[in-house]
Design an enzyme around this catalytic site. Structure first.
Site, PDB file in Angstrom:
ATOM      1  N   ALA A  63       0.872  -1.173   0.000  1.00 23.58           N
ATOM      2  CA  ALA A  63       0.000   0.000   0.000  1.00 23.58           C
ATOM      3  C   ALA A  63       0.911   1.225   0.000  1.00 23.58           C
ATOM      4  CB  ALA A  63      -0.892  -0.026   1.235  1.00 23.58           C
ATOM      5  N   GLY A 108       0.712  -4.903   1.137  1.00 27.83           N
ATOM      6  CA  GLY A 108      -0.494  -4.994   0.310  1.00 27.83           C
ATOM      7  C   GLY A 108      -0.262  -5.741  -0.997  1.00 27.83           C
ATOM      8  N   GLU A 111      -0.591  -9.266  -0.112  1.00 25.82           N
ATOM      9  CA  GLU A 111      -2.007  -9.459   0.195  1.00 25.82           C
ATOM     10  C   GLU A 111      -2.864  -9.555  -1.061  1.00 25.82           C
ATOM     11  OE1 GLU A 111      -1.780  -6.086   3.007  1.00 25.82           O
ATOM     12  OE2 GLU A 111      -2.918  -7.358   4.367  1.00 25.82           O
ATOM     13  N   GLU A 131       4.753  -5.022   7.634  1.00 26.04           N
ATOM     14  CA  GLU A 131       3.995  -3.982   8.345  1.00 26.04           C
ATOM     15  C   GLU A 131       4.435  -3.764   9.782  1.00 26.04           C
ATOM     16  OE1 GLU A 131       2.634  -6.255   6.333  1.00 26.04           O
ATOM     17  OE2 GLU A 131       1.098  -5.324   5.080  1.00 26.04           O
TER      18      GLU A 131
HETATM   19  N1  CO8 Z   1       4.564   3.138  -0.949  1.00 26.32           N
HETATM   20  C1  CO8 Z   1       4.900   4.282  -1.576  1.00 26.32           C
HETATM   21  N2  CO8 Z   1       5.977   4.390  -2.377  1.00 26.32           N
HETATM   22  C2  CO8 Z   1       6.733   3.290  -2.538  1.00 26.32           C
HETATM   23  C3  CO8 Z   1       6.439   2.081  -1.915  1.00 26.32           C
HETATM   24  C4  CO8 Z   1       5.287   2.027  -1.090  1.00 26.32           C
HETATM   25  N3  CO8 Z   1       4.884   0.896  -0.483  1.00 26.32           N
HETATM   26  N4  CO8 Z   1       7.385   1.183  -2.243  1.00 26.32           N
HETATM   27  C5  CO8 Z   1       8.245   1.821  -3.050  1.00 26.32           C
HETATM   28  N5  CO8 Z   1       7.862   3.095  -3.239  1.00 26.32           N
HETATM   29  C6  CO8 Z   1       8.525   4.118  -4.035  1.00 26.32           C
HETATM   30  C7  CO8 Z   1       9.736   4.679  -3.327  1.00 26.32           C
HETATM   31  O1  CO8 Z   1       9.358   5.665  -2.393  1.00 26.32           O
HETATM   32  C8  CO8 Z   1      10.521   5.227  -4.479  1.00 26.32           C
HETATM   33  O2  CO8 Z   1       9.982   6.469  -4.868  1.00 26.32           O
HETATM   34  P1  CO8 Z   1      10.971   7.740  -5.144  1.00 26.32           P
HETATM   35  O3  CO8 Z   1      11.778   7.302  -6.335  1.00 26.32           O
HETATM   36  O4  CO8 Z   1      10.013   8.834  -5.450  1.00 26.32           O
HETATM   37  O5  CO8 Z   1      11.771   7.921  -3.924  1.00 26.32           O
HETATM   38  C9  CO8 Z   1      10.236   4.248  -5.598  1.00 26.32           C
HETATM   39  O6  CO8 Z   1       9.062   3.556  -5.207  1.00 26.32           O
HETATM   40  C10 CO8 Z   1      11.336   3.226  -5.790  1.00 26.32           C
HETATM   41  O7  CO8 Z   1      11.569   2.598  -4.536  1.00 26.32           O
HETATM   42  P2  CO8 Z   1      13.036   2.474  -3.866  1.00 26.32           P
HETATM   43  O8  CO8 Z   1      13.914   3.586  -4.325  1.00 26.32           O
HETATM   44  O9  CO8 Z   1      12.839   2.306  -2.412  1.00 26.32           O
HETATM   45  O10 CO8 Z   1      13.518   1.124  -4.561  1.00 26.32           O
HETATM   46  P3  CO8 Z   1      14.569   0.085  -3.962  1.00 26.32           P
HETATM   47  O11 CO8 Z   1      14.862  -0.885  -5.035  1.00 26.32           O
HETATM   48  O12 CO8 Z   1      15.699   0.762  -3.292  1.00 26.32           O
HETATM   49  O13 CO8 Z   1      13.757  -0.705  -2.785  1.00 26.32           O
HETATM   50  C11 CO8 Z   1      11.862  -1.823  -1.860  1.00 26.32           C
HETATM   51  C12 CO8 Z   1      12.665  -1.487  -3.136  1.00 26.32           C
HETATM   52  C13 CO8 Z   1      12.709  -2.744  -0.948  1.00 26.32           C
HETATM   53  C14 CO8 Z   1      10.606  -2.569  -2.277  1.00 26.32           C
HETATM   54  C15 CO8 Z   1      11.518  -0.510  -1.095  1.00 26.32           C
HETATM   55  O14 CO8 Z   1      10.936   0.402  -2.011  1.00 26.32           O
HETATM   56  C16 CO8 Z   1      10.560  -0.699   0.027  1.00 26.32           C
HETATM   57  O15 CO8 Z   1      10.965  -1.173   1.101  1.00 26.32           O
HETATM   58  N6  CO8 Z   1       9.285  -0.336  -0.177  1.00 26.32           N
HETATM   59  C17 CO8 Z   1       8.271  -0.430   0.847  1.00 26.32           C
HETATM   60  C18 CO8 Z   1       7.834  -1.876   1.032  1.00 26.32           C
HETATM   61  C19 CO8 Z   1       6.832  -1.966   2.148  1.00 26.32           C
HETATM   62  O16 CO8 Z   1       7.129  -1.725   3.305  1.00 26.32           O
HETATM   63  N7  CO8 Z   1       5.592  -2.338   1.796  1.00 26.32           N
HETATM   64  C20 CO8 Z   1       4.515  -2.480   2.725  1.00 26.32           C
HETATM   65  C21 CO8 Z   1       3.774  -1.202   2.877  1.00 26.32           C
HETATM   66  S1  CO8 Z   1       2.579  -1.259   4.141  1.00 26.32           S
HETATM   67  C22 CO8 Z   1       1.306  -2.073   3.451  1.00 26.32           C
HETATM   68  O17 CO8 Z   1       1.319  -2.505   2.326  1.00 26.32           O
HETATM   69  C23 CO8 Z   1       0.119  -2.262   4.338  1.00 26.32           C
HETATM   70  C24 CO8 Z   1      -1.046  -2.853   3.587  1.00 26.32           C
HETATM   71  C25 CO8 Z   1      -2.308  -2.692   4.360  1.00 26.32           C
HETATM   72  C26 CO8 Z   1      -2.811  -1.279   4.369  1.00 26.32           C
HETATM   73  C27 CO8 Z   1      -4.015  -1.106   5.168  1.00 26.32           C
HETATM   74  C28 CO8 Z   1      -4.412   0.325   5.317  1.00 26.32           C
HETATM   75  C29 CO8 Z   1      -5.145   0.647   6.534  1.00 26.32           C
END
Ligand code: CO8
Length: 258
Positions: A63, A108, A111, A131
């Protein structure tokens, strides 16, 4: 470019989440676009759907953390409901949906893949429920679907540790059915989908319903449910066509979903 693209190849529909600059993270706009695409699927013509992510790095990286970061309790619940409603639509969609996981499937992303009927992934795929490291629980059904898929002990370990796992570990614990080289992912999944599309759609859809609904029941009720669904098949054209073709030693079958 649309946030969610939809392409039809014969009787197979391919749905692509298309926000590669954010690794296909699910914000409200993506969730709404996804909902609209599912609503627009021609359920008469399409016999199998594939869900994937744009690019070669990520299926869905979760998400949208930026959108979630300022939510309050009410906003969190509303965002969770928005995701849950569309994920449940996918899970109960009459047509099978295969997740073609082509990279990160985190939070997400894991999920939404679990709301699909089954998952095939590329060798660079990575799954996880990170999460707890963000101070939240999975909110799009992950606590429930992961526990049902891989068992409560493994699901709890993955959630408590927030550890991401690679494709082969996902295969070992039963989260995915098959791992293939990334270049072969879509061809592999399209072949599986085409194979499904050749079988009687009315029977395939009935299998989906029987498995999904039966898992919510005790065994006696589940067997009774299967018996009803099985019996219903004998009132269909597709049953007569399928068995007739076998008895007549005929290879070609014309299934009509009736
Ligand atoms: N949300 C928003 N932006 C994201 C997300 C995300 N989940 N994942 C990646 N991005 C964006 C980054 O911010 C980045 O943007 P920018 O270039 O503008 O800085 C771009 O995508 C590329 O990402 P990275 O530079 O971080 O790429 P890397 O190769 O270095 O890393 C990763 C890749 C490991 C996947 C890293 O991006 C990461 O850790 N992302 C987050 C993963 C995560 O924690 N996901 C879980 C999120 S929480 C969730 O999903 C809860 C679901 C339930 C919600 C319920 C609501 C109530």
């Amino acid at each position: 470019m649309a946030l969610v693209e939809y392409e039809v190849k014969g009787a197979v529909g391919i749905i692509t989440i298309n926000r590669p600059e954010a690794l296909n993270a699910l914000n409200s706009a993506v969730l709404e676009a996804l909902d609209a695409v599912f609503d627009g699927v021609d359920q008469g013509a399409i016999r199998c759907l594939i869900l994937t992510g744009a690019g070669d790095k990520s299926f869905v990286a979760g998400a949208d953390i930026g959108e979630m970061s300022d939510l309050d309790k009410k906003g969190g619940e509303a965002f969770g409901k928005k995701g849950n409603d569309i994920f449940r639509k996918i899970e109960t969609f009459p047509i099978p949906v295969i997740a073609a996981v082509n990279g990160f499937a985190l939070g997400g992303g894991c999920e939404i893949s679990m709301a699909c009927d089954f998952r095939i992934c590329s060798d660079n795929a990575m799954f996880g429920q990170p999460e707890s490291g963000l101070g939240i629980t999975p909110g799009f059904g992950g606590t429930q679907r992961l526990a049902r898929l891989v068992g409560p002990g493994m699901a709890k370990q993955l959630m408590y540790t927030a550890r991401n796992i690679k494709a082969n570990e996902a295969l070992r614990i039963g989260l995915v059915n098959q791992v293939v080289p990334q270049a072969e992912l879509m061809a592999t999944v399209e072949k599986i989908a085409s194979g499904i599309a050749q079988n009687a759609p009315i029977a395939v859809r009935a299998c989906k319903k029987a498995v999904n609904e039966g898992l919510e029941l005790d065994m006696d009720a589940a067997i009774a449910l299967e018996a009803r669904i099985f019996g219903d098949c004998f009132e269909t054209h597709d049953q007569k066509e399928g068995m007739g073709a076998f008895l007549e030693k005929r290879k070609e079958k014309t299934f009509t979903n009736n």
